[in-house]
Design an enzyme around this catalytic site. Structure first.
Site, short mmCIF file in Angstrom:
data_model
loop_
_atom_site.label_atom_id
_atom_site.label_comp_id
_atom_site.label_asym_id
_atom_site.label_seq_id
_atom_site.Cartn_x
_atom_site.Cartn_y
_atom_site.Cartn_z
N LYS A 124 1.19 -1.11 0.28
CA LYS A 124 -0.30 0.15 0.10
C LYS A 124 0.08 0.97 -0.36
O LYS A 124 0.64 2.49 -0.33
CB LYS A 124 -1.20 0.09 1.55
N HIS A 243 -14.51 -4.81 8.33
CA HIS A 243 -13.37 -3.75 6.66
C HIS A 243 -13.90 -4.98 5.58
O HIS A 243 -13.06 -4.93 5.54
CB HIS A 243 -12.34 -3.66 7.29
N ARG A 299 -5.63 -8.56 -9.26
CA ARG A 299 -6.53 -9.45 -9.72
C ARG A 299 -7.77 -9.26 -9.85
O ARG A 299 -8.45 -8.21 -9.68
CB ARG A 299 -6.21 -11.23 -8.16
P1 ADP Z 1 -7.63 -4.29 2.86
O1 ADP Z 1 -5.90 -4.43 2.18
O2 ADP Z 1 -7.02 -4.91 4.37
O3 ADP Z 1 -8.90 -4.95 2.32
P2 ADP Z 1 -7.72 -1.10 2.58
O4 ADP Z 1 -7.11 -0.08 2.43
O5 ADP Z 1 -8.82 -1.86 1.35
O6 ADP Z 1 -7.51 -2.71 3.38
O7 ADP Z 1 -8.61 -0.74 3.60
C1 ADP Z 1 -10.27 -1.72 4.10
C2 ADP Z 1 -11.68 -1.05 3.78
O8 ADP Z 1 -11.43 -0.14 5.04
C3 ADP Z 1 -11.84 -0.57 2.69
O9 ADP Z 1 -13.18 -0.71 2.02
C4 ADP Z 1 -12.51 0.92 3.79
O10 ADP Z 1 -14.12 0.59 3.96
C5 ADP Z 1 -12.18 1.02 5.22
N1 ADP Z 1 -10.46 2.30 4.58
C6 ADP Z 1 -10.09 2.02 4.18
N2 ADP Z 1 -8.84 3.47 5.09
C7 ADP Z 1 -9.71 4.03 4.74
C8 ADP Z 1 -9.76 5.53 5.31
N3 ADP Z 1 -8.49 6.54 4.88
N4 ADP Z 1 -10.81 6.20 6.32
C9 ADP Z 1 -11.85 5.67 6.08
N5 ADP Z 1 -11.90 4.21 5.88
C10 ADP Z 1 -10.87 3.66 5.54
#
Ligand code: ADP
Length: 671
Positions: A124, A243, A299
């Protein structure tokens, strides 16, 4: 590396995955004339994906790391079967650059991006640095290399609370903590690092502004090896639990046309920054107005069908054509948005027990027909077993319609017309969720499910007149079916109003209850003249006509259709009032309630002991934690059922325990 050399035509495809995604890929590969090879673990010998493929190779024991995650075995399987290409599905090794590289090294086509692209986008932090350079909007935050406490604390102050501490290598919502004040920061970093280290072997953290009332919006993209890159509109996946996505829709009901074009352009820019080849998703978090890049998944995603239904594109077909080295068949302006699609993930889990996974044999698996805009991507069939080793997703149900409201109604109807028995599923929860007025009004954010949990998981309503009569009808209909198949014994059946009728009237008494609720009594009168049911003072005329999966029940002249499944003394009914699980109290008595659950500290499912939280001899309050089990991917803490003394602990950390095994004994204190 010259990516044009990586992609070429092949005839045999190995699918390095299981469950619904393996089935999904096999379906399209077969339609394209390819020979398909499945792989499986010892727990999956009889699994659906194994049956669907042309050939199948056993990888090893049930544990994923010995089978589905074993790169060497997977490469060996391609050799054994002459497979020339590998589709990784999602999960498992789908975003593992070493696996992509190993495939390339073995002379195979990897259906996906190159290892380099995965490496660039896999972290990330790394991908955010890249996006910053490409001018893609980011959530304000810190994604630098320095990881000391002082740097992270300073970054958090600068961003301003609330913030999100996130594992750079994270996935599946792991290694992520919301921090609302400076005082909470240090402990949150320690615990997020511990989780990230255990899950990903990498504890680097990034810090992001926590977007309030966040929505999740993502864009499907696909690139070919000729430099073409397309976006296929966006999906909204705001309905999440911990999440993890639960419901996904396309297009997003939150964006207007200009915002849609802006987010798709940002996604193309993001993928263009690495000259991306293959299907991928650019994920954004939104405050309802602006969108900010959070990560890219290199993916196919679980929720890809909603995109397929609004664009008419088969994404697996396009993945395979890209892997053949072909150019994408359409130009950006030829991709049209048509209607609305919504998907629900059907899991073997119990929402009323903290979404605990449910394992066992699927005794009934009845799905509605895939007509009228309904699509079902399933990985299980009747008779299959859900094992504790893998993700418990059984199927995805997806509905398309010209409008969002109708798509929701179609999906709900599809869920209501589904009967899965033998294991517990989240289907009633999904129905409650998509029909919630706030979901309909799109007045949601990612915290919605957690806040509304009590409403979404409330027990089914108490059975009324219709349900009690339907229960009697189900039993009698079942007996009649059985009697017809044993011709002679039909004479003993009380159900003779369809043919022979005894002279005079007879009565048969039934009692039912829901859970531990009170018994409800009902009598069936039959014989000469119309049959009736008697509940208290009420008497209703009663007639049934069998039909597929249930019967039509006519009470006092009003006909309604009932779906019914009988499993011993358990009755599962679906009437116009919803779903009802009834227990038929045996009129001949002899029923005992097994002493399980609350009083016994036993493994509810096979699992691993991950923590022992109390010592023998300790005095425990009611509800005090005793030990933690990991069951499938979830941790569950077993607690003292009453105040008392912890007499003994019968397990230690690391033990793999079977379902029902008593793990600790608490002696009640004498008050
Ligand atoms: P992972 O790879 O573990 O799924 P992500 O970075 O995709 O993690 O985040 C998963 C979820 O967390 C997102 O879909 C969103 O709902 C929430 N999220 C991620 N970053 C933020 C943020 N900066 N502020 C609020 N919610 C967030």
């Amino acid at each position: 590396m010259d990516s044009t050399k990586l992609y070429r035509r092949f005839r045999t495809l190995l699918i390095a995955n299981r469950g619904e995604i393996a089935c999904r890929v096999i379906r399209t590969a077969r339609a394209m004339g390819l020979r398909t090879v499945a792989v499986y673990s010892e727990a999956d010998r009889d699994a659906m994906h194994v049956a669907l493929a042309d050939e199948a190779v056993l990888l090893g024991p049930a544990r994923a790391r010995d089978s589905y995650l074993n790169v060497e075995r997977l490469i060996e399987a391609t050799k054994k079967t002459g497979a020339e290409a590998v589709h990784p599905g999602y999960g498992f090794l789908s975003e593992n650059a070493e696996f992509a590289q190993a495939c390339y090294g073995a002379g195979l086509v990897f259906v996906g991006p190159t290892a380099e692209m995965m490496n660039a986008m896999g972290s990330k932090s790394g991908s955010k640095a890249l996006m910053e350079k490409a001018g893609v909007p980011l959530v304000p935050g810190y994604h630098g290399d320095a990881q000391d406490d002082a740097t992270l604390a300073k970054a958090a102050e600068k961003v301003g609370f609330p913030i999100l501490v996130k594992a750079s290598a994270g996935g599946g919502g792991r290694g992520m903590r919301i921090v609302r004040s400076a005082a909470e920061l240090a402990p949150a970093i320690v615990s997020a690092k511990r989780e990230a280290k255990a899950a990903f072997g990498d504890d680097r953290m990034l810090i992001e502004k926590y977007v309030d009332n966040p929505r999740h919006i993502e864009v499907q993209i696909i690139g070919d090896s000729h430099g073409n890159l397309l976006s296929l509109f966006e999906r909204e996946c705001t309905l999440q639990r911990r999440h993890q996505k639960v419901i996904e829709e396309a297009p997003s009901p939150t964006l207007n046309a200009a915002q849609r074009e802006a987010v798709c352009a940002a996604a193309r820019k993001a993928a263009g920054a690495v000259n991306y080849v293959g299907a991928g998703t650019i994920e954004f978090v939104s405050d309802g107005k602006d969108v900010f890049f959070i990560e890219m998944n290199t993916r196919l995603q679980v929720e890809h069908p909603v995109t397929e239904l609004i664009t008419g594109v088969d994404l697996v077909e396009w993945q395979l054509r890209v892997a053949f080295g072909e150019a994408l068949p359409l130009k950006q302006d030829e991709i049209k948005l048509n209607g609305y699609a919504i998907e629900a993930r059907v899991y073997a889990e119990n929402p009323t027990r903290n979404f605990m996974p449910s394992v066992g044999r699927i005794s009934t698996w009845r799905l509605p027909a895939e007509t009228g805009g309904l699509r079902i991507d399933a990985g299980y069939r009747e008779g299959d077993t859900v094992s504790p080793y893998y993700d418990a997703m059984l199927a995805k149900m997806i509905a398309w319609a010209p409008t969002r409201d109708v798509a929701i109604d179609r999906l709900n109807r599809g869920l209501e017309d589904t009967d899965v028995r033998g294991i517990v599923t989240n289907i009633p929860f999904l129905s409650a969720l998509i029909t919630h007025p706030k979901v309909r009004a799109n007045a949601i954010d990612t915290g919605f499910i957690e806040r509304e949990l009590a409403v979404l998981t409330s027990a089914s309503p108490a059975p009324g007149e219709l349900e009690l009569c339907a229960a009697v009808a189900a039993i009698v209909n079942d007996e009649r079916g059985a009697a017809q198949s044993e011709t002679k014994s039909a004479l003993n059946s009380p159900w003779q109003t369809f043919g022979w009728q005894p002279v005079g009237r007879r009565q048969r008494n039934f009692a039912f209850r829901v859970g531990h609720g009170p018994e409800q009594k009902i009598a069936l009168n039959y014989g000469s003249g119309p049959s009736t049911c008697v509940i208290g003072e009420r008497e209703l005329t009663f007639a049934i006509a069998p039909r597929d999966g249930g019967f039509d029940l006519t009470l006092d002249g009003v006909k309604s259709s009932v779906a019914a499944v009988i499993d011993g003394h358990e009755l599962y009914l679906r009437t116009r009032n919803g779903r009802f699980d009834l227990h038929w109290v045996d009129p001949f008595g002899g029923e005992t309630e097994e002493q399980t659950g609350a009083d016994k500290i036993a493994a509810p499912l096979p699992g691993t002991v991950v923590a022992v939280l109390a010592e023998e001899g300790a005095k425990l309050e009611k509800g005090a934690p005793i030990l933690t089990l990991e069951v499938m991917k979830m941790e569950q803490t077993l607690r003292a059922p009453y105040a008392g003394v912890l007499k003994s602990i019968r397990c230690k950390v690391g033990d793999i325990v079977q379902e029902g095994i008593e793990l600790a004994v608490v002696e009640a204190s004498g008050e």
